[in-house]
Every structure is written in structure tokens, then in C-alpha cells.
Scaffold this motif. Structure first.
Motif, mmCIF file in Angstrom:
data_model
loop_
_atom_site.group_PDB
_atom_site.id
_atom_site.type_symbol
_atom_site.label_atom_id
_atom_site.label_comp_id
_atom_site.label_asym_id
_atom_site.label_seq_id
_atom_site.Cartn_x
_atom_site.Cartn_y
_atom_site.Cartn_z
ATOM 1 N N PHE A 1 46.032 -93.033 45.633
ATOM 2 C CA PHE A 1 45.667 -93.545 46.949
ATOM 3 C C PHE A 1 44.653 -94.676 46.832
ATOM 4 O O PHE A 1 44.722 -95.664 47.569
ATOM 5 N N ARG A 2 43.752 -94.539 45.873
ATOM 6 C CA ARG A 2 42.757 -95.604 45.645
ATOM 7 C C ARG A 2 43.447 -96.916 45.273
ATOM 8 O O ARG A 2 43.067 -97.994 45.720
ATOM 9 N N LYS B 1 43.983 -103.524 50.999
ATOM 10 C CA LYS B 1 42.720 -103.694 51.729
ATOM 11 C C LYS B 1 42.570 -105.110 52.313
ATOM 12 O O LYS B 1 42.046 -105.282 53.413
ATOM 13 N N GLY B 2 43.032 -106.108 51.577
ATOM 14 C CA GLY B 2 42.930 -107.494 52.034
ATOM 15 C C GLY B 2 43.709 -107.710 53.320
ATOM 16 O O GLY B 2 43.187 -108.247 54.308
ATOM 17 N N ILE C 1 36.961 -110.690 51.337
ATOM 18 C CA ILE C 1 37.214 -109.262 51.567
ATOM 19 C C ILE C 1 36.001 -108.478 51.066
ATOM 20 O O ILE C 1 35.528 -108.741 49.949
ATOM 21 N N ILE D 1 35.508 -101.336 49.166
ATOM 22 C CA ILE D 1 36.173 -100.669 50.297
ATOM 23 C C ILE D 1 36.779 -99.353 49.814
ATOM 24 O O ILE D 1 36.776 -98.350 50.542
ATOM 25 N N GLU D 2 37.261 -99.379 48.554
ATOM 26 C CA GLU D 2 37.879 -98.165 48.004
ATOM 27 C C GLU D 2 36.887 -97.004 48.003
ATOM 28 O O GLU D 2 37.220 -95.879 48.395
ATOM 29 N N VAL E 1 36.280 -95.764 51.488
ATOM 30 C CA VAL E 1 37.427 -94.999 51.990
ATOM 31 C C VAL E 1 37.395 -93.571 51.428
ATOM 32 O O VAL E 1 37.559 -92.600 52.166
ATOM 33 N N LEU E 2 37.171 -93.475 50.113
ATOM 34 C CA LEU E 2 37.149 -92.136 49.480
ATOM 35 C C LEU E 2 35.984 -91.308 50.013
ATOM 36 O O LEU E 2 36.113 -90.096 50.213
ATOM 37 N N VAL F 1 44.842 -98.470 48.316
ATOM 38 C CA VAL F 1 43.776 -99.138 49.086
ATOM 39 C C VAL F 1 43.500 -100.518 48.492
ATOM 40 O O VAL F 1 43.394 -101.512 49.216
ATOM 41 N N THR F 2 43.418 -100.585 47.164
ATOM 42 C CA THR F 2 43.183 -101.875 46.485
ATOM 43 C C THR F 2 44.298 -102.860 46.821
ATOM 44 O O THR F 2 44.054 -104.039 47.068
ATOM 45 N N GLN G 1 46.431 -108.698 46.911
ATOM 46 C CA GLN G 1 45.072 -108.836 46.394
ATOM 47 C C GLN G 1 45.034 -109.555 45.057
ATOM 48 O O GLN G 1 44.276 -109.193 44.170
#
Lengths: 188, 157
Positions: free
Chosen positions: A31-32, A39-40, B48, B52-53, B56-57, A35-36, A7
Motif C-alpha cells: 500500500f505504501r 500521491k502526486g 509534492i 506523505i507515505e 498516510v500510514l 501511495v508513492t 511520480q
């Protein structure tokens, strides 16, 4: 240390490993960040398989939620990416089945209303297919291995391990996918 | 495989030797190479989605609520069934006691005339007993009254 581009950020492999360990313990901030980082890649994979932004976004969200709740079962943190890719693949396969059913039902209804003379000349211009649309015409199994190779950048051996299929099958599917894609583009 | 660089050096050399001599294969390779580039650029340039984060949460929280709701519902149904079962058992036991008591009482009611009938002149005997009991009670009552009266007269003097 190895550097991975994710990303647009340069993230150290050891940092990712640390993030995964923390996320396994229930750390939502860690976890966030995961995801970052991914995610791409996940969205790109889902979008390439489904060619629908909304559906791809749903799959992306679902994949990460599943990953969160299944993270404790992950024995090897370094296998996180391949494991996540497998989750995305399975979710997309399920979505594809549901979308195919919907399309089949819609097509049945449409066939009742379409003239028997066939499509009008204007329709031919719409038949010039983009590569994204052509990709949707080939079987999903072939599409997936092609995406993993061309877009996600996995080697043949990695794809074989990821999808639990023989190396020979990977080679034949990629070859068939390319031939199929070429034929679809030539039709358009 | 040649296109993806997934062959060894020996095979690569053989293919390159052939390509040098075969325009048809060169053409096919060119087409595949062009398609590969199109595919890569079509998907690497996609935008993108934002946030999204957060989604997701939010999904994680929803899944947790869903899980706990099901757990609570399962517990309540289980507890409810257990309660119902115990109530049925209590009711069944109570019903059994009632039925037993009723059966015994009914039995006694039906048995009484039979008992009375088996002993000769039973009714006469019972009547005599009742009369004797009443007579005794009256005698004792009279004695009691008489005794209490004598005590009063002495106190008065």
C-alpha cells in the motif's frame, strides 16, 4: 505491457495490479508503494480544487486512509485510479463547503470594519489574479471537470464515467468553466 | 471539444475551414489555448509534499486505534447495561420475596387475635396445655435424676 509514468517512476501496469491485490490483503508495504505511485496525482487534484497546500495535504492523507480501509470492497483492481479520484473529489467537495462557510463568516466580520469608501488603490494591484486564484472563483463542479481534463488528463468519456454524469454535462461544464475562468482573468 | 481533440475527423475539418475564414474565432481559440497551457503548467510544476507515505500510514494506525477504542467502549457500555439490567431484575425479585414474606408475617400477626377470638375460651385451653406440658417435663426430669443417682450407688460398692 503498458508503461505508466507515476511520480517519475516507470511502473508496469501489471506491477500496479499486483500491488493493489497485495494491498487488498492488508500488505502495508504494498500500500505504501501505491501511495508513492499516486500521491502526486492525488495532491495535484486536491490542490487545484482547493488552492491550499495544507488542506490539499489533509485531503491526500484522508483519501489514502479511506482507500486503505475500503480496498477490500473494490471489485475490479483496474478501477483503483478512477475510484481514488472519486474519493478525492468527494473529500474536496466537503472541504470546500466547510471553507466556504468559514470564509463567509470571516467576510461578515470584515465587512463591519471595512471603510464605506471602498478598497484603496493599493488593493487593485492585489486584484491581478493568478490562474490558480481565478480557478477558485468558478463553481466547484465546473472547476473539477476542468481539472480532470486539463491537469489529470482524463477524456470526456472517462470524466463522465468517473463522476457518474452524462457526457453532455461534461462538455457543457468544461465549456462553462473555460468561459468563467476567462472572465475572471479578464477582471483581474 | 476541438481544443481537446474530442471530435471526429469530419467535424474537425469543418471547424478548421471556419477558422481559416473567421479571425474572431481564431482569436478566441488562441485565448483558450493559452489559458489551457497556463493551467497545465501552473499545476504540473507544483511541489509534492514530502513524507506523505508516512503520514498516510500514521493516519491508518490512528484510524485503527479509533475504531478499536469505539468497539471497546461500545462493548463496555453494552456489558454495563446488561449487568445493570440483571442487577435490577435480581433486586426486583429480592424485593418481591421480601414484600411477600412481610405480607405473610403481617397477615399472621393480624390473624392471630382473630383466630384466638373465634374459638371460645381459647386462652384458657392454651394455658391448660402449657401447664400440662411444663408438669410433664418436670416429672420426666425428676425420673431421670433419680435413675442416674441409683446407678452411682451400685458402682461405688
Amino acid at each position: 505491457m503498458d508503461w505508466i509514468k507515476a511520480q517519475g517512476l516507470k511502473i508496469v501496469v501489471n506491477d500496479l495490479h499486483e500491488l493493489i491485490i497485495r494491498a487488498k490483503k492488508g500488505d502495508q508495504i504494498a500500500f505504501r508503494q501505491l501511495v508513492t505511485a499516486y500521491k502526486g496525482s492525488v495532491f495535484r487534484h486536491a490542490f487545484a480544487l482547493l488552492n491550499d497546500r495544507m488542506e490539499a495535504e489533509d485531503v491526500t492523507q484522508e483519501a489514502f486512509v479511506k482507500a486503505y480501509y475500503s480496498l477490500a470492497q473494490l471489485k475490479n483492481e483496474y478501477a483503483f485510479v478512477s475510484w481514488l479520484t472519486r474519493v478525492v473529489t468527494n473529500l474536496c467537495y466537503d472541504k470546500n463547503k466547510k471553507l466556504a462557510k468559514k470564509k463567509a463568516m470571516a467576510a461578515e466580520e470584515l465587512n463591519e470594519n471595512v471603510s464605506e469608501k471602498g478598497p484603496s488603490p493599493i488593493d487593485h494591484t492585489l486584484m491581478n489574479m493568478s490562474i490558480k486564484e481565478a480557478l477558485q472563483k468558478i463553481p466547484i463542479d465546473h472547476r473539477n471537470v476542468l481539472i480532470l481534463r486539463e491537469i489529470q488528463g482524463y477524456s470526456y468519456a472517462e470524466i463522465s464515467e468517473l463522476l457518474h454524469i452524462p457526457l453532455g454535462t461534461v462538455k457543457s461544464r468544461i465549456s462553462a468553466a473555460r468561459e468563467g475562468l476567462k472572465k475572471e482573468l479578464q477582471k483581474g | 471539444m476541438y481544443l481537446d481533440g474530442e471530435i471526429d475527423e469530419q467535424e474537425k475539418n469543418k471547424i478548421e475551414e471556419h477558422l481559416a475564414l473567421c479571425p474572431e474565432c481564431r482569436q478566441k481559440l488562441q485565448e483558450l489555448s493559452s489559458m489551457k497551457e497556463q493551467l497545465t503548467s501552473a499545476f504540473t510544476m507544483i511541489e509534492i509534499p514530502d513524507r506523505i507515505e508516512d503520514k498516510v500510514l500514521s493516519g491508518i494506525r490512528q484510524a485503527a486505534i479509533h475504531k478499536y477504542t469505539w468497539a471497546a467502549l461500545t462493548f463496555m457500555i453494552g456489558f454495563g447495561l446488561l449487568f445493570l439490567l440483571s442487577m435490577i431484575q435480581i433486586f426486583t425479585a429480592g424485593l418481591h420475596i421480601f414484600q411477600t414474606t412481610f405480607s405473610i408475617s403481617r397477615g399472621l400477626i393480624y390473624a392471630f387475635p382473630s383466630i384466638m377470638g373465634t374459638i371460645p375460651n381459647m386462652i384458657v385451653v392454651v394455658s391448660i396445655f402449657i401447664v400440662m406440658f411444663i408438669t410433664m417435663a418436670l416429672i420426666m426430669l425428676r425420673y431421670l435424676v433419680h435413675t442416674m443417682g441409683k446407678k452411682l450407688r451400685v458402682e461405688d460398692i
